[in-house]
Design an enzyme around this catalytic site. Structure first.
Site, PDB file in Angstrom:
ATOM      1  N   CYS A 170      -3.006   0.444  -3.706  1.00  0.00           N
ATOM      2  CA  CYS A 170      -4.294   0.958  -2.099  1.00  0.00           C
ATOM      3  C   CYS A 170      -3.459   1.538  -1.314  1.00  0.00           C
ATOM      4  O   CYS A 170      -2.122   1.654  -2.200  1.00  0.00           O
ATOM      5  CB  CYS A 170      -4.904  -0.382  -1.614  1.00  0.00           C
ATOM      6  N   CYS A 185       0.458  -1.179   0.344  1.00  0.00           N
ATOM      7  CA  CYS A 185      -0.146   0.064  -0.354  1.00  0.00           C
ATOM      8  C   CYS A 185       0.572   1.656   0.157  1.00  0.00           C
ATOM      9  O   CYS A 185       2.050   1.407   0.192  1.00  0.00           O
ATOM     10  CB  CYS A 185      -0.722  -0.415   1.213  1.00  0.00           C
TER      11      CYS A 185
END
Ligand SMILES: Nc1nc2c(c(=O)[nH]1)N1CN2[C@@H]2O[C@H](COP(=O)(O)OP(=O)(O)OC[C@H]3O[C@@H]1[C@H](O)[C@@H]3O)[C@@H](O)[C@H]2O
Length: 246
Positions: A147, A66
């Protein structure tokens, strides 16, 4: 070196370790190469589909941590110079499939089981050629897996730093998952020495901002993001815009 041997060399597990995301080490390299070839060998080079690449995507699936994804558009060289320095960020080419396909051309022929080493169709001849479909498919997958904060490097020296016809503008930005990506952070980089206009407030960037906002993600923008600017200045140390009181 033919494209097959070049690909195999890249894939033959002589993979520069700095490119290998941790989940790759267990991968079966020769099997990945065979699956890559089976996506287009003995098939019409103007009739390749996303489904042809599904087995390859499944076999070489990778996840980028992420907040670590870097997209780019019309700024390939600087984007990769930057990820070589800023090792905590990954472009599509820092994944196995992006690394394998970079700067290569490949195709087959419906009447042969061999690679076509003569000539392969380009996008303007037929968009469903093996290379164009490959980049669209893996770009989509790369965007879907992003993400947190997704970064994108754009070229402020162009009249339109953002184009809805580019891969970033037509595939990636629409395949970011708003349930996973909360912010799209744009870095609009101008050539060193160019009078930097405020591209973040340009019509083109506002078009991107609207797309991102409509997809329920936050949009932020920086002109000449300083860490990337410093990478540009390595080649222009004497330029006044690179003089700094560090
Ligand atoms: N070698 C690579 N090629 C591509 C990548 C990529 O990551 N590596 N692509 C696309 N791509 C191919 O580059 C040109 C357009 O680039 P260019 O016009 O400079 O920019 P795009 O936004 O079209 O395409 C760059 C964007 O898509 C992925 C990468 O993750 C970037 O975020 C076009 O042929 C695409 O199919």
């Amino acid at each position: 070196m033919s494209s097959e041997s070049l690909t195999f060399h890249r894939l033959g597990c002589h993979h520069p370790s700095q490119l290998v995301l941790p989940d790759l080490r267990s991968k079966d390299c020769p099997k990945i190469l065979d699956t890559f070839k089976n996506a287009f060998i003995a098939k019409n080079a103007c009739d390749i589909t996303k489904e042809d690449y599904e087995p390859l995507l499944h076999l070489a699936d990778q996840t980028v941590p992420c907040n670590k994804t870097l997209f780019w558009s019309k700024s390939k060289e600087l984007a990769h110079q930057f990820t070589r320095v800023q090792s905590g960020l990954f472009t599509l080419e820092d994944t196995l499939l992006g690394y394998l396909g970079d700067d290569l051309t490949w195709c087959g022929d419906a009447r042969s089981a061999e690679l076509n080493h003569q000539s392969c169709p380009h996008w303007h001849e037929c968009p469903s050629n093996p290379v164009s479909v490959f980049w669209n498919v893996i770009s989509q997958k790369f965007a879907e897996s992003a993400c947190g904060v997704a970064q994108v490097m754009l070229n402020g020296s162009l009249s339109e730093p953002f184009s809805k016809y580019s891969t970033f503008g037509s595939v990636e930005v629409y395949n970011l998952d708003p349930r996973k990506v909360h912010t799209v952070q744009a870095w609009v980089m101008h050539d060193v020495g160019e009078t930097s206009s405020n591209s973040c407030s340009s019509v083109s960037i506002n078009e991107l901002k609207l797309i991102v906002s409509k997809r329920n993600m936050t949009f932020t923008c920086q002109n000449n993001y300083r860490p990337a600017r410093l990478v540009q200045c390595v080649k222009h140390p004497e330029h006044s815009s690179c003089a700094s009181n560090i």
